[in-house]
Write a protein that holds these residues in place. Structure first.
Motif, PDB file in Angstrom:
ATOM      1  N   PRO A 110     -10.407  -8.722  -9.251  1.00 25.51           N
ATOM      2  CA  PRO A 110      -9.613  -8.266  -8.045  1.00 25.51           C
ATOM      3  C   PRO A 110     -10.084  -6.656  -8.017  1.00 25.51           C
ATOM      4  CG  PRO A 110      -7.166  -8.546  -9.063  1.00 25.51           C
ATOM      5  CD  PRO A 110      -8.577  -8.986 -10.018  1.00 25.51           C
ATOM      6  N   PRO A 111     -10.337  -5.694  -6.827  1.00 26.33           N
ATOM      7  CA  PRO A 111     -10.040  -4.965  -7.129  1.00 26.33           C
ATOM      8  C   PRO A 111      -9.333  -3.706  -7.387  1.00 26.33           C
ATOM      9  CG  PRO A 111     -10.698  -5.905  -5.414  1.00 26.33           C
ATOM     10  CD  PRO A 111     -10.553  -6.580  -5.633  1.00 26.33           C
ATOM     11  N   CYS A 112      -9.433  -2.864  -7.949  1.00 27.09           N
ATOM     12  CA  CYS A 112      -8.686  -1.772  -8.494  1.00 27.09           C
ATOM     13  C   CYS A 112      -6.971  -1.069  -7.131  1.00 27.09           C
ATOM     14  CB  CYS A 112      -8.536  -0.779  -9.412  1.00 27.09           C
ATOM     15  SG  CYS A 112      -9.820   0.731  -8.658  1.00 27.09           S
ATOM     16  N   GLY A 113      -6.579  -0.822  -7.735  1.00 24.92           N
ATOM     17  CA  GLY A 113      -6.109  -0.337  -7.103  1.00 24.92           C
ATOM     18  C   GLY A 113      -6.445   1.170  -5.255  1.00 24.92           C
ATOM     19  N   SER A 114      -7.044   1.775  -6.318  1.00 24.41           N
ATOM     20  CA  SER A 114      -7.498   2.512  -5.765  1.00 24.41           C
ATOM     21  C   SER A 114      -8.645   2.008  -4.759  1.00 24.41           C
ATOM     22  CB  SER A 114      -8.299   4.085  -6.294  1.00 24.41           C
ATOM     23  OG  SER A 114      -7.450   4.314  -7.317  1.00 24.41           O
ATOM     24  N   CYS A 115      -9.759   1.424  -4.661  1.00 21.88           N
ATOM     25  CA  CYS A 115     -10.572   0.941  -4.367  1.00 21.88           C
ATOM     26  C   CYS A 115     -10.278  -1.173  -3.311  1.00 21.88           C
ATOM     27  CB  CYS A 115     -11.609  -0.323  -5.711  1.00 21.88           C
ATOM     28  SG  CYS A 115     -12.221   0.301  -6.368  1.00 21.88           S
ATOM     29  N   ARG A 116      -8.747  -0.799  -3.250  1.00 21.11           N
ATOM     30  CA  ARG A 116      -8.334  -1.205  -1.703  1.00 21.11           C
ATOM     31  C   ARG A 116      -7.861  -0.982  -1.214  1.00 21.11           C
ATOM     32  NH1 ARG A 116      -4.107  -6.095  -5.103  1.00 21.11           N
ATOM     33  NH2 ARG A 116      -5.462  -6.575  -7.022  1.00 21.11           N
ATOM     34  N   GLN A 117      -7.008   0.362  -1.862  1.00 21.11           N
ATOM     35  CA  GLN A 117      -6.622   1.216  -0.535  1.00 21.11           C
ATOM     36  C   GLN A 117      -7.829   1.860   0.037  1.00 21.11           C
ATOM     37  OE1 GLN A 117      -3.694   2.550   0.814  1.00 21.11           O
ATOM     38  NE2 GLN A 117      -5.241   3.616   2.463  1.00 21.11           N
ATOM     39  N   SER A 118      -9.138   2.430  -0.416  1.00 16.04           N
ATOM     40  CA  SER A 118     -10.637   2.366   0.200  1.00 16.04           C
ATOM     41  C   SER A 118     -11.132   1.290   1.209  1.00 16.04           C
ATOM     42  CB  SER A 118     -11.888   2.394  -0.629  1.00 16.04           C
ATOM     43  OG  SER A 118     -11.132   3.949  -1.160  1.00 16.04           O
ATOM     44  N   ILE A 119     -10.993   0.012   0.818  1.00 19.01           N
ATOM     45  CA  ILE A 119     -11.368  -0.698   1.348  1.00 19.01           C
ATOM     46  C   ILE A 119     -10.440  -1.512   3.113  1.00 19.01           C
ATOM     47  CG2 ILE A 119     -12.014  -3.939   1.444  1.00 19.01           C
ATOM     48  CD1 ILE A 119     -12.313  -3.352  -1.400  1.00 19.01           C
ATOM     49  N   ALA A 120      -8.781  -0.642   2.792  1.00 20.67           N
ATOM     50  CA  ALA A 120      -8.304  -1.469   3.475  1.00 20.67           C
ATOM     51  C   ALA A 120      -8.638  -0.338   4.991  1.00 20.67           C
ATOM     52  CB  ALA A 120      -6.770  -1.054   3.235  1.00 20.67           C
ATOM     53  N   GLU A 121      -9.121   0.882   4.008  1.00 22.80           N
ATOM     54  CA  GLU A 121      -9.191   2.318   5.130  1.00 22.80           C
ATOM     55  C   GLU A 121     -10.165   1.595   6.020  1.00 22.80           C
ATOM     56  OE1 GLU A 121      -9.140   5.973   7.109  1.00 22.80           O
ATOM     57  OE2 GLU A 121      -7.649   4.899   5.668  1.00 22.80           O
ATOM     58  N   TYR A 122     -11.335   1.059   5.802  1.00 21.44           N
ATOM     59  CA  TYR A 122     -12.838   0.501   6.182  1.00 21.44           C
ATOM     60  C   TYR A 122     -12.147  -0.539   7.071  1.00 21.44           C
ATOM     61  CZ  TYR A 122     -16.313   3.344   4.363  1.00 21.44           C
ATOM     62  OH  TYR A 122     -17.028   4.458   4.012  1.00 21.44           O
ATOM     63  N   GLU A 123     -11.411  -1.963   5.822  1.00 17.14           N
ATOM     64  CA  GLU A 123     -10.386  -2.574   7.460  1.00 17.14           C
ATOM     65  C   GLU A 123     -10.248  -2.142   9.000  1.00 17.14           C
ATOM     66  OE1 GLU A 123     -10.263  -6.585   5.049  1.00 17.14           O
ATOM     67  OE2 GLU A 123      -8.263  -5.972   5.867  1.00 17.14           O
ATOM     68  N   THR A 124      -9.497  -0.933   8.544  1.00 20.77           N
ATOM     69  CA  THR A 124      -8.270  -0.504   9.504  1.00 20.77           C
ATOM     70  C   THR A 124      -9.674   0.038  10.639  1.00 20.77           C
ATOM     71  OG1 THR A 124      -7.128   0.344   8.093  1.00 20.77           O
ATOM     72  CG2 THR A 124      -7.117   1.400  10.540  1.00 20.77           C
ATOM     73  N   ARG A 125     -11.052   1.114   9.628  1.00 19.67           N
ATOM     74  CA  ARG A 125     -10.997   1.776  10.917  1.00 19.67           C
ATOM     75  C   ARG A 125     -11.994   0.631  11.759  1.00 19.67           C
ATOM     76  NH1 ARG A 125     -15.921   5.121   6.745  1.00 19.67           N
ATOM     77  NH2 ARG A 125     -17.927   4.748   9.144  1.00 19.67           N
ATOM     78  N   GLN A 126     -12.933  -0.451  11.408  1.00 19.96           N
ATOM     79  CA  GLN A 126     -13.844  -1.504  11.984  1.00 19.96           C
ATOM     80  C   GLN A 126     -13.422  -2.772  12.771  1.00 19.96           C
ATOM     81  OE1 GLN A 126     -15.944  -2.390   8.982  1.00 19.96           O
ATOM     82  NE2 GLN A 126     -15.450  -4.312   8.212  1.00 19.96           N
ATOM     83  N   LYS A 127     -11.266  -2.495  12.535  1.00 17.98           N
ATOM     84  CA  LYS A 127     -10.386  -3.133  13.365  1.00 17.98           C
ATOM     85  C   LYS A 127     -11.476  -4.941  13.093  1.00 17.98           C
ATOM     86  CE  LYS A 127      -9.783  -0.227  17.164  1.00 17.98           C
ATOM     87  NZ  LYS A 127     -10.593   1.119  16.218  1.00 17.98           N
ATOM     88  N   GLU A 128     -10.965  -5.223  11.832  1.00 22.50           N
ATOM     89  CA  GLU A 128     -12.099  -6.420  11.021  1.00 22.50           C
ATOM     90  C   GLU A 128     -11.827  -6.601   9.932  1.00 22.50           C
ATOM     91  OE1 GLU A 128     -16.230  -7.752  12.351  1.00 22.50           O
ATOM     92  OE2 GLU A 128     -16.396  -7.008  14.400  1.00 22.50           O
ATOM     93  N   ASN A 129     -11.252  -8.063   9.674  1.00 24.69           N
ATOM     94  CA  ASN A 129     -11.049  -7.900   8.230  1.00 24.69           C
ATOM     95  C   ASN A 129     -12.252  -8.383   7.454  1.00 24.69           C
ATOM     96  OD1 ASN A 129      -8.933  -8.493   8.582  1.00 24.69           O
ATOM     97  ND2 ASN A 129      -8.490 -10.790   8.885  1.00 24.69           N
ATOM     98  N   ILE A 130     -12.536  -8.293   5.797  1.00 26.12           N
ATOM     99  CA  ILE A 130     -13.438  -8.239   4.987  1.00 26.12           C
ATOM    100  C   ILE A 130     -13.148  -9.116   4.402  1.00 26.12           C
ATOM    101  CG2 ILE A 130     -14.749  -6.426   3.412  1.00 26.12           C
ATOM    102  CD1 ILE A 130     -13.971  -4.281   4.713  1.00 26.12           C
ATOM    103  N   GLU A 131     -14.096 -10.063   4.320  1.00 22.90           N
ATOM    104  CA  GLU A 131     -13.756 -11.169   2.902  1.00 22.90           C
ATOM    105  C   GLU A 131     -13.734 -10.984   1.843  1.00 22.90           C
ATOM    106  OE1 GLU A 131     -16.858 -14.494   4.025  1.00 22.90           O
ATOM    107  OE2 GLU A 131     -15.453 -15.228   5.316  1.00 22.90           O
ATOM    108  N   ILE A 132     -13.077 -10.957   0.002  1.00 21.03           N
ATOM    109  CA  ILE A 132     -13.270 -10.313  -0.447  1.00 21.03           C
ATOM    110  C   ILE A 132     -14.256 -11.547  -1.958  1.00 21.03           C
ATOM    111  CG2 ILE A 132     -12.705  -8.678  -2.593  1.00 21.03           C
ATOM    112  CD1 ILE A 132     -10.549  -7.662  -0.008  1.00 21.03           C
ATOM    113  N   TYR A 133     -14.560 -11.342  -2.220  1.00 26.06           N
ATOM    114  CA  TYR A 133     -14.921 -12.711  -2.765  1.00 26.06           C
ATOM    115  C   TYR A 133     -15.298 -11.780  -4.950  1.00 26.06           C
ATOM    116  CZ  TYR A 133     -16.562 -15.349   0.659  1.00 26.06           C
ATOM    117  OH  TYR A 133     -16.679 -16.060   1.393  1.00 26.06           O
ATOM    118  N   PHE A 134     -14.223 -12.668  -6.118  1.00 28.31           N
ATOM    119  CA  PHE A 134     -14.100 -11.438  -6.937  1.00 28.31           C
ATOM    120  C   PHE A 134     -14.709 -12.674  -8.378  1.00 28.31           C
ATOM    121  CE2 PHE A 134      -9.820 -11.420  -4.933  1.00 28.31           C
ATOM    122  CZ  PHE A 134      -9.409 -12.229  -5.788  1.00 28.31           C
ATOM    123  N   MET A 135     -15.014 -12.470  -8.944  1.00 29.73           N
ATOM    124  CA  MET A 135     -14.831 -13.075 -10.451  1.00 29.73           C
ATOM    125  C   MET A 135     -14.834 -12.111 -11.637  1.00 29.73           C
ATOM    126  SD  MET A 135     -18.900 -14.408 -10.403  1.00 29.73           S
ATOM    127  CE  MET A 135     -19.282 -15.166 -11.613  1.00 29.73           C
TER     128      MET A 135
END
Length: 160
Positions: A110-135
């Motif tokens: 999964p994404p590291c903590g810093s990346c999670r925080q950055s993705i969270a900012e985009y979800e908040t900004r766009q007011k829509e969830n982001i699907e995340i696929y990881f392997m």
């Protein structure tokens, strides 16, 4: 005293071929980006691909630097590049894959903590969830319906 329970649910795809075709293509773009990682220190290559609501795909790979930790993770390279090139587009999905030059990575990374925080900012900004696929480089793929599944108590601008 109050007690809160936080739970989450992930979907697990056993192999790449089980992914929906659009996600399979997105993960292939992440795998190709992973091959461009610059990771001479960690020997850990990560690729990310972001699907935008305008159907554009933006990729990123981790870029390390001898002045650790001034490098940047693949996820942030991809989402920051998407934000710079397509500032009004919304991020719909992110595919992430990782491999090591030292051993086989067969579990989802999964994404590291810093990346999670950055993705969270985009979800908040766009007011829509982001699907995340990881392997990893092989094996199963996990799907999170939102960053909040990975980071349920986010720090947001409303806290400032």
């Amino acid at each position: 005293m109050k007690e809160y329970k936080i739970s989450t649910t992930f979907i697990v795809y056993e192999q790449l071929s089980d992914l929906p075709s659009a996600v399979f293509s997105l993960m292939e773009a992440a795998i190709n980006a992973r091959n461009n990682a610059y990771s001479p220190y960690s020997k850990f290559n990560v690729g990310a691909a972001v699907l935008l609501d305008n159907e554009k795909v933006v990729v990123g790979s981790n870029q390390e630097n001898a002045a650790y930790p001034s490098g940047l993770c693949a996820e942030r390279v991809a989402i920051f590049q998407a934000g710079a090139i397509y500032p009004t587009a919304k991020i719909k999905k992110i595919a992430i894959t990782a491999t090591s030059q030292n051993h086989k990575v067969s579990e989802p990374i999964p994404p590291c903590g810093s990346c999670r925080q950055s993705i969270a900012e985009y979800e908040t900004r766009q007011k829509e969830n982001i699907e995340i696929y990881f392997m990893g480089e092989e094996g199963s793929i996990m799907k999170s319906n939102s960053l909040s599944d990975l980071l349920p108590l986010t720090f947001q601008k409303s806290h400032l």
